[in-house]
Design a protein around this motif. Structure first.
Motif, short mmCIF file in Angstrom:
data_model
loop_
_atom_site.label_atom_id
_atom_site.label_comp_id
_atom_site.label_asym_id
_atom_site.label_seq_id
_atom_site.Cartn_x
_atom_site.Cartn_y
_atom_site.Cartn_z
N GLY A 133 0.83 -1.19 0.00
CA GLY A 133 0.00 0.00 0.00
C GLY A 133 0.87 1.24 0.00
N LYS A 134 0.40 2.27 0.68
CA LYS A 134 1.10 3.55 0.70
C LYS A 134 1.54 3.90 2.12
N ILE A 135 2.71 4.52 2.21
CA ILE A 135 3.19 5.08 3.47
C ILE A 135 3.46 6.56 3.23
N ASP A 136 2.66 7.41 3.84
CA ASP A 136 2.80 8.86 3.69
C ASP A 136 3.44 9.43 4.95
N VAL A 137 4.65 9.94 4.80
CA VAL A 137 5.40 10.52 5.91
C VAL A 137 5.30 12.04 5.85
N THR A 138 4.90 12.65 6.97
CA THR A 138 4.82 14.10 7.03
C THR A 138 5.60 14.60 8.23
N LEU A 139 6.50 15.56 8.00
CA LEU A 139 7.23 16.23 9.06
C LEU A 139 6.59 17.59 9.25
N GLU A 140 5.97 17.80 10.42
CA GLU A 140 5.22 19.02 10.67
C GLU A 140 6.05 19.98 11.51
N ASP A 147 11.70 20.60 17.20
CA ASP A 147 10.53 19.96 17.81
C ASP A 147 9.45 19.68 16.77
N MET A 148 9.83 19.02 15.70
CA MET A 148 8.87 18.62 14.68
C MET A 148 8.01 17.47 15.18
N THR A 149 6.78 17.42 14.68
CA THR A 149 5.92 16.27 14.89
C THR A 149 6.01 15.37 13.66
N PHE A 150 6.11 14.07 13.87
CA PHE A 150 6.15 13.11 12.76
C PHE A 150 4.77 12.46 12.65
N ARG A 151 4.24 12.45 11.45
CA ARG A 151 2.96 11.78 11.22
C ARG A 151 3.13 10.82 10.04
N ILE A 152 2.85 9.56 10.26
CA ILE A 152 3.01 8.53 9.23
C ILE A 152 1.66 7.85 9.04
N VAL A 153 1.13 7.97 7.85
CA VAL A 153 -0.19 7.44 7.54
C VAL A 153 -0.04 6.31 6.52
#
Length: 232
Positions: A133-140, A147-153
């Motif tokens: 499938g897909k792995i979407d990585v976002t560095l916010e 102090d970035m937040t990591f979000r992996i969907v």
């Protein structure tokens, strides 16, 4: 599950076993390909063997480069790592998998343990979509903000949170104890606490969301592994 603390020798041994498991397949394929090149006279078979050696060498190199940052020292204590380098090794690591990686966010130098956490979360993310499938990585955050937040969907058919994963991230062991099969998520939890980031998982209908959020400045790490030293 019960809380467990591994001594440094056991932790090192189990991580070494995990890394060996990841590289033994491509290395074995290289050996097989070289044997064919030595013994085979048929040109078509030699071309096939050479192609196998090339592909397997690339795969072994990608896995080792990934492991160097995700599990190894990758710099001196307290060092920072470029998220661009993390993206490159993650793409190479997943190149031969069933998962398609997308990456969004500014390029930045982040504390070493935070980048190690990010890469280990990507490994965990791949286990939530066993059929691909897909792995979407976002560095916010901004490129100047450590102090970035990591979000992996993740999105994929038959997605799920593997049994026991959340407990392992919290430092709890299954009944049979910690072994090489479960050391990676356990280690991820250690790195998360050392990096002072809270990790959460949320199951969705079509995938899983993993989030790593920096703790407030006054929060203290819960493990004996301190910022900048995990894996060094």
């Amino acid at each position: 599950m019960t809380a467990v603390t591994l001594d440094s020798l056991d932790l090192a041994a189990l991580l070494a076993s995990r890394i060996c498991h990841d590289v033994i397949s491509p290395v074995g394929a290289i050996v097989n390909g070289l044997e064919v090149l030595e013994e085979e006279k048929d040109e078509q078979m030699r071309v096939f063997a050479l192609d196998l050696v090339k592909k397997s060498s690339k795969q072994a190199s990608a896995r080792l480069q990934f492991a160097r940052i995700a599990f190894g020292a990758a710099g001196s204590a307290g060092a920072s790592i470029d998220t661009g380098d993390a993206e490159n090794v993650a793409r190479a690591f997943l190149a031969d998998s069933k998962a398609e990686l997308s990456w969004t966010g500014p390029r930045a130098l982040l504390p070493k343990n935070r980048v190690k956490l990010l890469l280990n979360l990507i490994v965990i993310a791949s286990t939530t979509i066993p059929r691909g499938g897909k792995i979407d990585v976002t560095l916010e955050g901004s490129g100047f903000d450590p102090d970035m937040t990591f979000r992996i969907v993740t999105t994929g058919i038959s997605s799920r949170i593997p049994a026991g994963l959340e407990d392992l991230l919290d430092g709890k062991a299954p009944e049979h104890g910690i072994d090489a099969h479960v050391i990676q998520p356990y280690y991820t939890g250690l790195v998360g606490r050392a990096a002072r980031m809270d990790v959460s998982l949320e199951a969705r209908e079509d995938g899983v969301t993993l989030t790593a959020t920096p703790q407030p400045a006054e929060a203290q790490p819960e493990s004996g592994v301190t910022e900048g030293t995990a894996g060094s």
